[in-house]
Design a protein around this motif. Sequence first.
Motif, mmCIF file in Angstrom:
data_model
loop_
_atom_site.group_PDB
_atom_site.id
_atom_site.type_symbol
_atom_site.label_atom_id
_atom_site.label_comp_id
_atom_site.label_asym_id
_atom_site.label_seq_id
_atom_site.Cartn_x
_atom_site.Cartn_y
_atom_site.Cartn_z
ATOM 1 N N GLY A 31 0.843 -1.194 0.000
ATOM 2 C CA GLY A 31 0.000 0.000 0.000
ATOM 3 C C GLY A 31 0.880 1.247 0.000
ATOM 4 O O GLY A 31 1.990 1.237 -0.538
ATOM 5 N N PRO A 32 0.406 2.326 0.629
ATOM 6 C CA PRO A 32 1.222 3.542 0.682
ATOM 7 C C PRO A 32 2.542 3.282 1.410
ATOM 8 O O PRO A 32 2.597 2.470 2.337
ATOM 9 C CB PRO A 32 0.347 4.508 1.498
ATOM 10 C CG PRO A 32 -1.040 3.964 1.410
ATOM 11 C CD PRO A 32 -0.905 2.482 1.286
ATOM 12 N N PRO A 33 3.609 3.962 1.002
ATOM 13 C CA PRO A 33 4.890 3.785 1.689
ATOM 14 C C PRO A 33 4.798 4.276 3.142
ATOM 15 O O PRO A 33 4.056 5.225 3.422
ATOM 16 C CB PRO A 33 5.862 4.652 0.895
ATOM 17 C CG PRO A 33 5.059 5.470 -0.048
ATOM 18 C CD PRO A 33 3.680 4.920 -0.107
ATOM 19 N N THR A 34 5.508 3.616 4.045
ATOM 20 C CA THR A 34 5.544 4.060 5.447
ATOM 21 C C THR A 34 6.800 4.914 5.675
ATOM 22 O O THR A 34 6.710 6.120 5.781
ATOM 23 C CB THR A 34 5.484 2.869 6.411
ATOM 24 O OG1 THR A 34 6.611 2.027 6.166
ATOM 25 C CG2 THR A 34 4.205 2.074 6.201
ATOM 26 N N ASN A 35 7.948 4.280 5.714
ATOM 27 C CA ASN A 35 9.189 5.055 5.811
ATOM 28 C C ASN A 35 10.319 4.294 5.124
ATOM 29 O O ASN A 35 10.150 3.139 4.727
ATOM 30 C CB ASN A 35 9.534 5.380 7.275
ATOM 31 C CG ASN A 35 9.749 4.134 8.106
ATOM 32 O OD1 ASN A 35 10.490 3.246 7.722
ATOM 33 N ND2 ASN A 35 9.083 4.050 9.243
ATOM 34 N N VAL A 36 11.432 4.965 4.967
ATOM 35 C CA VAL A 36 12.609 4.352 4.351
ATOM 36 C C VAL A 36 13.775 4.498 5.319
ATOM 37 O O VAL A 36 13.954 5.560 5.920
ATOM 38 C CB VAL A 36 12.963 5.042 3.006
ATOM 39 C CG1 VAL A 36 14.152 4.363 2.337
ATOM 40 C CG2 VAL A 36 11.766 5.032 2.070
ATOM 41 N N GLN A 37 14.529 3.420 5.492
ATOM 42 C CA GLN A 37 15.705 3.468 6.368
ATOM 43 C C GLN A 37 16.959 3.102 5.584
ATOM 44 O O GLN A 37 16.891 2.324 4.626
ATOM 45 C CB GLN A 37 15.536 2.494 7.539
ATOM 46 C CG GLN A 37 14.404 2.876 8.492
ATOM 47 C CD GLN A 37 14.276 1.927 9.661
ATOM 48 O OE1 GLN A 37 14.734 0.786 9.612
ATOM 49 N NE2 GLN A 37 13.623 2.388 10.723
ATOM 50 N N PHE A 38 18.077 3.639 6.027
ATOM 51 C CA PHE A 38 19.368 3.320 5.417
ATOM 52 C C PHE A 38 20.393 2.994 6.493
ATOM 53 O O PHE A 38 20.354 3.565 7.590
ATOM 54 C CB PHE A 38 19.900 4.515 4.603
ATOM 55 C CG PHE A 38 19.010 4.910 3.470
ATOM 56 C CD1 PHE A 38 19.069 4.250 2.252
ATOM 57 C CD2 PHE A 38 18.094 5.941 3.614
ATOM 58 C CE1 PHE A 38 18.233 4.607 1.211
ATOM 59 C CE2 PHE A 38 17.252 6.309 2.577
ATOM 60 C CZ PHE A 38 17.320 5.647 1.368
ATOM 61 N N MET A 39 21.298 2.080 6.166
ATOM 62 C CA MET A 39 22.512 1.865 6.953
ATOM 63 C C MET A 39 23.684 2.177 6.030
ATOM 64 O O MET A 39 23.790 1.605 4.942
ATOM 65 C CB MET A 39 22.612 0.420 7.426
ATOM 66 C CG MET A 39 21.623 0.064 8.534
ATOM 67 S SD MET A 39 21.760 -1.695 9.012
ATOM 68 C CE MET A 39 23.341 -1.719 9.875
ATOM 69 N N VAL A 40 24.538 3.088 6.485
ATOM 70 C CA VAL A 40 25.670 3.552 5.682
ATOM 71 C C VAL A 40 26.960 3.188 6.398
ATOM 72 O O VAL A 40 27.182 3.608 7.534
ATOM 73 C CB VAL A 40 25.592 5.087 5.497
ATOM 74 C CG1 VAL A 40 26.796 5.589 4.705
ATOM 75 C CG2 VAL A 40 24.285 5.491 4.813
ATOM 76 N N LYS A 41 27.824 2.407 5.735
ATOM 77 C CA LYS A 41 29.052 1.969 6.396
ATOM 78 C C LYS A 41 30.186 2.962 6.169
ATOM 79 O O LYS A 41 30.544 3.263 5.024
ATOM 80 C CB LYS A 41 29.466 0.581 5.861
ATOM 81 C CG LYS A 41 30.583 -0.087 6.668
ATOM 82 C CD LYS A 41 30.096 -0.466 8.049
ATOM 83 C CE LYS A 41 31.138 -1.107 8.934
ATOM 84 N NZ LYS A 41 31.284 -2.536 8.749
ATOM 85 N N ASP A 42 30.707 3.476 7.293
ATOM 86 C CA ASP A 42 31.899 4.326 7.269
ATOM 87 C C ASP A 42 32.582 4.096 8.611
ATOM 88 O O ASP A 42 32.228 4.698 9.631
ATOM 89 C CB ASP A 42 31.498 5.797 7.079
ATOM 90 C CG ASP A 42 32.707 6.711 6.924
ATOM 91 O OD1 ASP A 42 33.785 6.393 7.494
ATOM 92 O OD2 ASP A 42 32.591 7.748 6.248
ATOM 93 N N SER A 43 33.556 3.197 8.588
ATOM 94 C CA SER A 43 34.100 2.687 9.853
ATOM 95 C C SER A 43 34.781 3.765 10.694
ATOM 96 O O SER A 43 34.869 3.636 11.919
ATOM 97 C CB SER A 43 35.047 1.516 9.591
ATOM 98 O OG SER A 43 36.003 1.867 8.622
#
Lengths: 173, 173
Positions: A114-126
């Motif tokens: 259905g409608p989008p809820t939210n978007v999450q990201f994991m970004v690797k930068d040690s």
Amino acid sequence: MRRIVFVLVAVVALASVLAYMAGALAQADGDATPIFGVKIPSGYRDWKLISVAHEEGNLNDLRAILGNEIAIKAYREGKLPFPDGTIIARLAWSHVPSEENNKVFGREQSFVAGPPTNVQFMVKDSRKYASTGGWGFAQFDSGKPASEAVHNNCFSCHEPVKARDFVFTRYAP
Amino acid sequence: MRRIVFVLVAVVALASVLAYMAGALAQADGDATPIFGVKIPSGYRDWKLISVAHEEGNLNDLRAILGNEIAIKAYREGKLPFPDGTIIARLAWSHVPSEENNKVFGREQSFVAGPPTNVQFMVKDSRKYASTGGWGFAQFDSGKPASEAVHNNCFSCHEPVKARDFVFTRYAP
């Protein structure tokens, strides 16, 4: 002939440089999240599929987990920890019944995005994110960064899967 | 200098031709399905995401629907009917609970992709498949074409969505 060849090579070289610059310049869109300063990575909707998931309860969503090229390569090679530059995107949509599909199946069994809820990201930068397992975490609601309170919870929730470099999702074969 | 430039250009040209040939030769893998003669399109696992879905009941699966470049372009432009060359892939995996995730959420709510169930394709070729709405249908179980009986049911199930060119899945925003 020599001049034509030279021009050809120059054009190809210039085009490559421009394409690279365009990629570098367009790596993120909009406002940055609190704490981690992550922006929405451009083109993430076109990334390759890692897996899918479904959360019941309050979340009540269907999810797609996508990865940039570095993420996909690391997953397929079983490489842990994920290398710097890895970005994993988790898209989610409301888990809604499809009356259209149910009619075809002859029973209530079909659910779609259905409608989008939210978007999450994991970004690797040690280096940049050394205090949170090398990962920057981000959530966007309708394209806008979620609150600082939301972002304070990310790392603690991911800590139980430290053995898989803090990433829940496994690659779907 | 002239010779080096010429060799460079020749190498680039040869590499391009080889890459093109490799793409053309590797367009399908394995055995063809009954009735429609569809083979597994190579590289489909890397295609872009159209949407996700979940079927309860006997199917009990989580689904990802992916499309080749022609499919994605048509979806995004709202183009109907889909042009020849469109291929839509429906991947499915068992809908299995994740104890690991449930522990983090503190309740039983999380489902992930388990073992793959089957993969289906819709291939648009308005001449070749004129008698089935322009679509060839295919199902593969563990990489092997499903039976003729299975393929006899495809078109009749898709007929109710004739208005959307026989395609159930809508693009997930």
